[in-house]
Scaffold this motif. Structure first.
Motif, short mmCIF file in Angstrom:
data_model
loop_
_atom_site.label_atom_id
_atom_site.label_comp_id
_atom_site.label_asym_id
_atom_site.label_seq_id
_atom_site.Cartn_x
_atom_site.Cartn_y
_atom_site.Cartn_z
N SER A 28 -76.38 56.71 -58.70
CA SER A 28 -76.47 56.93 -57.25
C SER A 28 -75.48 56.03 -56.52
CB SER A 28 -77.89 56.62 -56.78
OG SER A 28 -78.18 55.23 -57.00
N ARG A 29 -75.33 56.27 -55.23
CA ARG A 29 -74.49 55.38 -54.43
C ARG A 29 -75.04 53.96 -54.46
NH1 ARG A 29 -74.96 60.06 -51.55
NH2 ARG A 29 -73.05 61.22 -51.08
N GLN A 30 -76.36 53.84 -54.43
CA GLN A 30 -76.95 52.51 -54.46
C GLN A 30 -76.63 51.80 -55.77
OE1 GLN A 30 -81.20 52.36 -53.92
NE2 GLN A 30 -81.28 50.13 -53.94
N MET A 31 -76.68 52.53 -56.89
CA MET A 31 -76.32 51.91 -58.17
C MET A 31 -74.87 51.47 -58.16
SD MET A 31 -76.56 53.39 -62.09
CE MET A 31 -78.35 53.38 -62.18
N LEU A 32 -73.98 52.27 -57.61
CA LEU A 32 -72.58 51.87 -57.52
C LEU A 32 -72.43 50.59 -56.71
CD1 LEU A 32 -70.86 55.33 -56.86
CD2 LEU A 32 -70.78 53.99 -58.97
N ARG A 33 -73.13 50.53 -55.57
CA ARG A 33 -73.04 49.32 -54.73
C ARG A 33 -73.61 48.11 -55.46
NH1 ARG A 33 -74.14 53.16 -50.46
NH2 ARG A 33 -76.37 52.89 -50.77
N GLU A 34 -74.70 48.30 -56.20
CA GLU A 34 -75.31 47.17 -56.90
C GLU A 34 -74.45 46.72 -58.08
OE1 GLU A 34 -79.42 48.11 -57.72
OE2 GLU A 34 -79.97 47.94 -55.60
N LEU A 35 -73.78 47.64 -58.74
CA LEU A 35 -72.85 47.24 -59.80
C LEU A 35 -71.68 46.44 -59.22
CD1 LEU A 35 -72.82 50.48 -61.97
CD2 LEU A 35 -73.64 48.23 -62.70
N ILE A 36 -71.22 46.82 -58.03
CA ILE A 36 -70.17 46.04 -57.36
C ILE A 36 -70.69 44.65 -57.02
CG2 ILE A 36 -68.83 45.86 -55.22
CD1 ILE A 36 -68.64 48.98 -55.31
N GLN A 37 -71.91 44.57 -56.51
CA GLN A 37 -72.50 43.26 -56.18
C GLN A 37 -72.65 42.40 -57.43
OE1 GLN A 37 -76.15 44.17 -54.12
NE2 GLN A 37 -75.09 45.28 -52.49
N LEU A 38 -73.04 43.04 -58.53
CA LEU A 38 -73.16 42.31 -59.80
C LEU A 38 -71.80 41.76 -60.22
CD1 LEU A 38 -74.66 41.47 -62.39
CD2 LEU A 38 -74.17 43.75 -63.30
N ALA A 39 -70.76 42.59 -60.13
CA ALA A 39 -69.42 42.14 -60.50
C ALA A 39 -68.96 40.99 -59.60
CB ALA A 39 -68.43 43.31 -60.42
N ASP A 40 -69.27 41.08 -58.31
CA ASP A 40 -68.89 40.00 -57.38
C ASP A 40 -69.60 38.71 -57.76
OD1 ASP A 40 -67.20 41.62 -55.93
OD2 ASP A 40 -68.69 42.11 -54.39
N TRP A 41 -70.86 38.81 -58.17
CA TRP A 41 -71.62 37.61 -58.57
C TRP A 41 -71.05 37.00 -59.86
CZ3 TRP A 41 -75.02 36.71 -62.80
CH2 TRP A 41 -75.72 35.50 -62.72
N LEU A 42 -70.61 37.87 -60.76
CA LEU A 42 -70.07 37.38 -62.03
C LEU A 42 -68.65 36.84 -61.89
CD1 LEU A 42 -71.32 40.16 -64.47
CD2 LEU A 42 -72.00 37.75 -64.49
N MET A 83 -67.11 62.96 -49.98
CA MET A 83 -66.56 62.98 -51.33
C MET A 83 -65.47 61.92 -51.50
SD MET A 83 -68.36 65.09 -53.02
CE MET A 83 -69.68 64.43 -51.98
N ARG A 84 -64.64 61.76 -50.47
CA ARG A 84 -63.61 60.74 -50.55
C ARG A 84 -64.22 59.34 -50.61
NH1 ARG A 84 -61.26 61.82 -46.17
NH2 ARG A 84 -61.94 60.07 -44.88
N ALA A 85 -65.24 59.10 -49.78
CA ALA A 85 -65.89 57.79 -49.75
C ALA A 85 -66.59 57.49 -51.07
CB ALA A 85 -66.89 57.73 -48.59
N LEU A 86 -67.21 58.50 -51.67
CA LEU A 86 -67.89 58.30 -52.95
C LEU A 86 -66.90 57.87 -54.02
CD1 LEU A 86 -70.36 58.53 -54.83
CD2 LEU A 86 -69.82 60.97 -55.09
N GLN A 87 -65.74 58.49 -54.05
CA GLN A 87 -64.75 58.13 -55.07
C GLN A 87 -64.17 56.75 -54.84
OE1 GLN A 87 -64.44 59.68 -57.91
NE2 GLN A 87 -66.09 60.93 -57.05
N ARG A 88 -63.98 56.38 -53.59
CA ARG A 88 -63.48 55.04 -53.32
C ARG A 88 -64.49 53.99 -53.78
NH1 ARG A 88 -59.27 54.25 -49.85
NH2 ARG A 88 -60.23 52.40 -48.96
N LEU A 89 -65.78 54.27 -53.54
CA LEU A 89 -66.83 53.36 -53.99
C LEU A 89 -66.86 53.29 -55.52
CD1 LEU A 89 -69.26 51.63 -52.91
CD2 LEU A 89 -70.68 53.67 -53.31
N ALA A 90 -66.76 54.44 -56.17
CA ALA A 90 -66.80 54.48 -57.64
C ALA A 90 -65.61 53.75 -58.24
CB ALA A 90 -66.83 55.93 -58.11
#
Length: 257
Positions: A28-42, A83-90
């Motif tokens: 989901s979009r939320q999972m994508l955002r949380e994976l980004i947050q995880l990467a930022d924390w790491l 669709m464009r925003a989803l791909q930028r997030l991904a």
């Protein structure tokens, strides 16, 4: 505090489990955002040297959450921008996970599809259960493989094998994934996490600085021409996925389930 990812820290090893089992860990979009947050924390976290990515339940990840994706597709006023925003997030998620200094392992304990395969591709090493399969269903849904995953597949498999994998949308067995270099280890599911931890323990005996530098050099060597593709991909999605064809095929997918 994440809702779609469960974390477990053991000394210098962090295990991140994709945890939407009721939706087969669909991305989901939320999972994508949380994976980004995880990467930022790491990022810059020298206490954590190793990362395991895995999934909760019998499926590693079922791909993009099509139910969530259908809503903007059904609204012509927002479909193109969404669709464009989803791909930028991904793409942000892919680049941040792939660029981590931690040595990452994807433990594919069950079958992986679409976006789930893309997430696994960000890891340095991939281990797969012998009864699991990989599948890229995008061409059945009026889509093309996004997330910047196509050039990564080409880098690993070669252009011809990657085109076959994406275009035909057939299941790929664990043995074939091993033959193509998509995974490094195939083992019974019950032994999979033990095998991953054993590899972590082997690397723990080595100089981590040497491992980190090797990862950087190898990634730099394999990133040829990816930049131009990643720039154009969201724009391609904006037009291709919003013309009504994908919505029709997604609705047909749900009608046949």
């Amino acid at each position: 505090m994440f809702e779609t990812i469960r974390l477990e820290l053991d000394a210098d090893l962090l295990t991140a489990t994709l945890a939407r089992p009721s939706r087969a860990n669909a991305v989901s979009r939320q999972m994508l955002r949380e994976l980004i947050q995880l990467a930022d924390w790491l990022d810059g976290n020298e206490a954590v040297r190793f990362l395991i990515l895995t999934g909760d339940g019998p499926i590693f990840a079922a791909g993009q959450d099509l139910r969530e994706m259908r809503e903007p597709l059904a609204d012509p006023a927002q479909a193109r921008a969404a669709m464009r925003a989803l791909q930028r997030l991904a793409q942000e998620m892919m680049l941040k996970l792939e660029s981590l200094e931690q040595i990452a392992f994807a433990v594919i304990q069950g079958s992986a599809y679409g976006a789930g395969i893309a997430i696994a591709m960000t890891a340095d090493f991939r281990l797969m259960a012998d009864d699991a399969v990989l599948n890229l269903p995008e061409t059945n849904l009026g889509m093309f493989l996004t997330y910047g995953a196509t050039p990564r597949l080409v880098s690993v498999m070669g252009a011809s094998a990657a085109k076959e994998f994406v275009m035909f949308a057939r299941d790929m067995s664990a043995s074939d994934a091993l033959r193509h270099g998509l995974v490094n280890v195939v083992t019974p599911c019950a032994d999979l996490m033990e095998a991953a931890v054993a590899q972590v323990n082997e690397l723990r005996e080595k100089d981590f600085r040497s491992l980190r530098i090797t990862k950087r050099i190898a990634q730099a060597a394999s990133a040829v021409n990816v930049g131009d593709i990643l720039v154009s991909e969201p724009e391609l999605c904006e037009g291709t996925l919003s013309d009504g064809t994908t919505l029709e095929l997604v609705d047909r997918f749900f009608a046949n389930k």
